[in-house]
Structure formats: C-alpha cells, structure tokens
Design an enzyme around this catalytic site. Structure first.
Site, short mmCIF file in Angstrom:
data_model
loop_
_atom_site.label_atom_id
_atom_site.label_comp_id
_atom_site.label_asym_id
_atom_site.label_seq_id
_atom_site.Cartn_x
_atom_site.Cartn_y
_atom_site.Cartn_z
N ASP A 54 4.02 -66.85 -64.37
CA ASP A 54 4.08 -66.71 -65.82
C ASP A 54 4.45 -65.28 -66.19
O ASP A 54 4.13 -64.34 -65.44
CB ASP A 54 2.73 -67.06 -66.45
CG ASP A 54 2.43 -68.55 -66.40
OD1 ASP A 54 3.39 -69.34 -66.30
OD2 ASP A 54 1.25 -68.92 -66.49
N TYR A 82 -4.65 -65.65 -55.47
CA TYR A 82 -4.59 -64.89 -56.72
C TYR A 82 -5.88 -64.12 -56.94
O TYR A 82 -6.96 -64.55 -56.51
CB TYR A 82 -4.40 -65.82 -57.92
CG TYR A 82 -3.15 -66.65 -57.91
CD1 TYR A 82 -1.99 -66.20 -58.53
CD2 TYR A 82 -3.12 -67.90 -57.30
CE1 TYR A 82 -0.83 -66.97 -58.54
CE2 TYR A 82 -1.97 -68.68 -57.30
CZ TYR A 82 -0.83 -68.20 -57.92
OH TYR A 82 0.31 -68.97 -57.92
N ASP A 96 -4.35 -68.36 -72.11
CA ASP A 96 -4.21 -66.96 -71.69
C ASP A 96 -3.96 -66.11 -72.93
O ASP A 96 -4.26 -66.54 -74.06
CB ASP A 96 -3.11 -66.80 -70.64
CG ASP A 96 -1.72 -67.14 -71.17
OD1 ASP A 96 -1.58 -67.44 -72.38
OD2 ASP A 96 -0.75 -67.10 -70.38
N ARG A 188 -4.60 -70.87 -65.25
CA ARG A 188 -5.02 -70.89 -66.65
C ARG A 188 -5.87 -72.11 -66.96
O ARG A 188 -6.89 -72.01 -67.65
CB ARG A 188 -3.79 -70.88 -67.56
CG ARG A 188 -3.09 -69.55 -67.66
CD ARG A 188 -1.96 -69.64 -68.66
NE ARG A 188 -0.81 -70.38 -68.16
CZ ARG A 188 0.08 -71.01 -68.93
NH1 ARG A 188 -0.08 -71.02 -70.24
NH2 ARG A 188 1.11 -71.64 -68.40
#
Length: 244
Positions: A54, A82, A96, A188
C-alpha cells in the site's frame, strides 16, 4: 537504511535481475517500477514487482526485470513478515490513515494482558475480508474506486495463514506488532479485527514489510541510490561509445 557501502553488481537486466527495494512512504509499488524502468532507458525491458505494498506502507518490494519477470508469481507466493503500529480506540473506513477517524472509543479499561491475549485467535489458518479501500477487483473494478465513490460493495472473505503474531510494544493508544503471514493477508483487516476482538476498535498507523521469503529488507537498495547508480552507469556507457 544505509547502502553507501553496498557494492553494486554488474547487472544483466535483459537476462533478468531480482532487485530488493525499500519502498518509500506514500509511493505506490507501480511508482517504484516506473522509476526503475525509466532509469533503464533506452533499454526496453519488462519490469514488474512481486507483491503490492500500500502507498502508506514501507519496506521490502521485490522488483524483477527481463526474463525473471516470469517468476514473479513464485516470489509473490512466498511468506511475508511485517512490523507495524496500530492505534487502539478509533476506527477509519480504510482501516489505516488514508481516511479520517470516523469513530472513537474509550480504552482506559483495556489491560496489557488483554492485548497480549487478543492475538491468539489470529494465529494459524484464519478468514478475513479485504478492506473496502483496497486494490482487490470485483467485477473488473478496484474496490477502492467504488469506496471513494461511496458505492456499496460485497466483500468476499479469503483464507490466509498467520504463522506468528506478537505484540512488541504497548504505549496506548499505540501498539506495536510483528506478523508473519501468507500471501494475500491484509494487515489492515487483521488490525481492524484485532480491535473488535477487544470489544473496541483499531486502525493501522504504520506498516513495514521486513521479509519476503528468504529476502530481507536489510539487504534492500534505497530507490534514490539505485537510480543514481543506474543513471551513472548509463552515462559512462555513453562516454565509452562516444569518446572525445
């Protein structure tokens, strides 16, 4: 990260190169591909990425050139790692910081023990729905296009695997985490669901991909460093073919 001491190899882009790039904040994955492709002109080569990040995420992006683009699906299918930060006590439509906070909830009664315990339902094989603000296609159109137009969309759940999910820091409303997961996992969505697990809400405020398969962010090039190198090599070749 500092790549000033990194020795750039003699790339063979036509045969195929795999480039590890640290995607900058607010760049799209396609922005990175375009920057690398433009730096390779006048060579006309295929350039693609393995696994979209993203725009608000940073970290490891795998870029393939030439004949190696045929293996993009293989690299894209590998396990990802991550690190990130979520904000408890609030939600956003995009899950987000792309959209504004639309609801807030008290968090004063949430304990650290509850936060650590809340990760357990998200380990292993789980199902999740992609965010409405995502690049997933429904009937040929990206979900985020419909979402920005205010259109209702039917989200389809997907099954993913979360190998590890740990909380690394709690400083409410901020909570830091590390996640190891399969291809196609929406962090997310996981963060949003995590907030609901606490009978509250949460949204993602920071995300960095640190690993894809065996490839590490610590070995990645900064975009500016690589582009400068490629342009310098291009100018050197011009001088070699057109000496004074």
């Amino acid at each position: 990260m500092d790549n000033t001491n990194t020795k750039f190899p003699d790339f063979n882009f036509a045969e195929g190169e795999l480039l590890l790039i640290n995607k900058p904040y607010k760049w799209t994955s396609f922005d990175v591909v375009g920057k690398i492709r433009n730096s390779l002109k006048p060579l006309k080569l295929k350039v693609g990425h393995a696994g979209t990040l993203d725009p608000l995420a940073t970290g490891l992006l795998i870029i393939c050139t030439g004949k190696l683009t045929k293996k993009i699906d293989t690299f894209q299918a590998e396990e990802k790692e991550y690190t990130g930060t979520m904000i408890l006590g609030a939600s956003t439509p995009s899950f987000d910081m792309e959209t504004e906070v639309d609801a807030q909830f008290p968090i004063d009664k949430i304990t650290e023990e509850e936060i650590y315990r809340a990760v357990e339902p998200f380990k292993g094989d789980i199902e999740q729905y992609p965010p409405a603000h995502s690049a997933v296609k429904v009937n040929g159109e990206r979900l985020y296009v419909k979402a920005r137009l205010g259109e209702e969309v039917e989200l389809r759940k997907r099954f993913v695997t979360v190998s590890d999910f740990e909380i690394t820091r709690i400083a409410l409303p901020e909570v830091d985490f590390r996640i190891v997961c399969s291809k196609g996992t929406y962090i997310r969505s996981l963060v949003s669901d995590f907030g609901k697990q606490l009978n509250n809400a949460a949204y993602l405020s920071k995300l960095t991909r640190t690993r894809s398969g065996n490839f590490l962010l610590s070995n990645a090039f900064e975009v500016a460093d690589l582009v400068h190198y490629l342009r310098t090599k291009r100018e050197e070749k011009k001088l070699e073919t057109n000496p004074d």
